[in-house]
Design a protein around this motif. Structure first.
Motif, mmCIF file in Angstrom:
data_model
loop_
_atom_site.group_PDB
_atom_site.id
_atom_site.type_symbol
_atom_site.label_atom_id
_atom_site.label_comp_id
_atom_site.label_asym_id
_atom_site.label_seq_id
_atom_site.Cartn_x
_atom_site.Cartn_y
_atom_site.Cartn_z
ATOM 1 N N ARG A 43 0.882 -1.258 -0.098
ATOM 2 C CA ARG A 43 0.110 -0.016 -0.026
ATOM 3 C C ARG A 43 0.876 1.147 -0.093
ATOM 4 N N THR A 44 0.325 2.359 -0.706
ATOM 5 C CA THR A 44 0.921 3.541 -0.539
ATOM 6 C C THR A 44 0.419 4.604 0.677
ATOM 7 N N ALA A 46 -1.366 7.641 2.105
ATOM 8 C CA ALA A 46 -2.649 8.458 1.685
ATOM 9 C C ALA A 46 -2.589 9.477 0.549
ATOM 10 N N LEU A 48 -0.632 9.311 -1.899
ATOM 11 C CA LEU A 48 -0.130 8.226 -3.146
ATOM 12 C C LEU A 48 1.289 8.911 -3.745
ATOM 13 N N TYR A 60 -6.672 -6.435 -0.071
ATOM 14 C CA TYR A 60 -7.483 -5.490 -0.589
ATOM 15 C C TYR A 60 -8.517 -6.208 -1.689
ATOM 16 N N PHE A 87 -8.797 4.060 -1.073
ATOM 17 C CA PHE A 87 -8.232 4.811 -2.532
ATOM 18 C C PHE A 87 -8.777 5.054 -3.683
ATOM 19 N N TYR A 89 -8.663 5.316 -7.678
ATOM 20 C CA TYR A 89 -7.823 5.423 -9.117
ATOM 21 C C TYR A 89 -8.571 5.752 -10.245
ATOM 22 N N GLY A 102 -3.395 7.034 -9.383
ATOM 23 C CA GLY A 102 -4.068 7.278 -8.024
ATOM 24 C C GLY A 102 -4.629 8.538 -7.889
ATOM 25 N N GLY A 105 -6.601 9.184 -1.661
ATOM 26 C CA GLY A 105 -6.448 7.870 -0.490
ATOM 27 C C GLY A 105 -6.766 8.683 0.706
ATOM 28 N N ASN A 106 -7.249 7.850 1.751
ATOM 29 C CA ASN A 106 -7.479 8.419 3.190
ATOM 30 C C ASN A 106 -7.565 7.142 4.377
ATOM 31 N N SER A 115 -12.867 5.306 6.611
ATOM 32 C CA SER A 115 -12.114 6.277 5.647
ATOM 33 C C SER A 115 -13.121 6.840 4.709
#
Length: 179
Positions: A43-44, A46, A48, A60, A87, A89, A102, A105-106, A115
């Motif tokens: 995962r990245t 938030a 990105l 995921y 997220f 995308y 992306g 994200g949160n 989220s």
């Protein structure tokens, strides 16, 4: 008699005019899933911008969607007993390259289990919502509520289309065999 016909014509024209001038209907869609035992990726953060040191090997699930009206849409994801991370995308999501495409994200919008974010979406564009956990120990059942000014359409996964085609083929085979 002519007044009655005129009244009906005015009433019909008014109803048609009101029907044509109505604003587009807003939509609210709820999607559900479970990240337990799902595929994993790194995962990245938030924003990105880079990979998260806490996000290695997180489970995921994805939901692909489109909208028919451009505008601001809100996404609120709630996990059942796990720390959620969400997220969005544009066009596609590649778990091997999650820094590409992306949008937003949160983590922890309202609580550890919630989220969310708001994103401006364009009609006719494909979006992929990705639901995951904060780290590899965070997974489980979840629901995502998406709301916005236009109709929100979830696009079935390819496996769903394959199952549909197989089912239709099996029905055709059964009908042919009965003859």
């Amino acid at each position: 008699m002519n007044i009655q016909k005129l009244f009906r014509a005015v009433l019909a024209t008014s109803a048609l005019f009101l029907g044509l001038t109505q604003a587009a209907q807003a939509d609210i869609v709820t999607l559900t899933g479970d990240t337990t035992g799902g595929p994993t990726y790194n995962r990245t953060l938030a924003n990105l911008a880079a990979y998260s040191p806490n996000g290695e090997g997180v489970s995921y699930r994805t939901h692909t969607l489109t909208v028919d009206t451009s505008g601001d849409y809100s996404f609120v994801a709630t996990g059942l007993g796990f720390d959620t991370f969400a997220f969005l995308y544009e066009s596609s999501f590649d778990p091997a390259s999650p820094l590409i495409n992306g949008l937003v994200g949160n983590d922890d919008a309202i609580s550890l289990n919630t989220s969310g974010f708001e994103a401006t979406l364009d009609s006719g564009t494909t979006y992929v919502f990705v639901m995951t956990g904060f780290d590899s120990e965070q997974f489980g059942a979840y629901s995502v509520t998406i709301a916005g000014p236009g109709m929100i359409s979830a696009i079935p996964e390819p496996a769903t289309w394959v199952m549909l085609a197989l089912g239709i083929g099996l029905l055709g085979y059964t009908q042919r065999r009965r003859r």
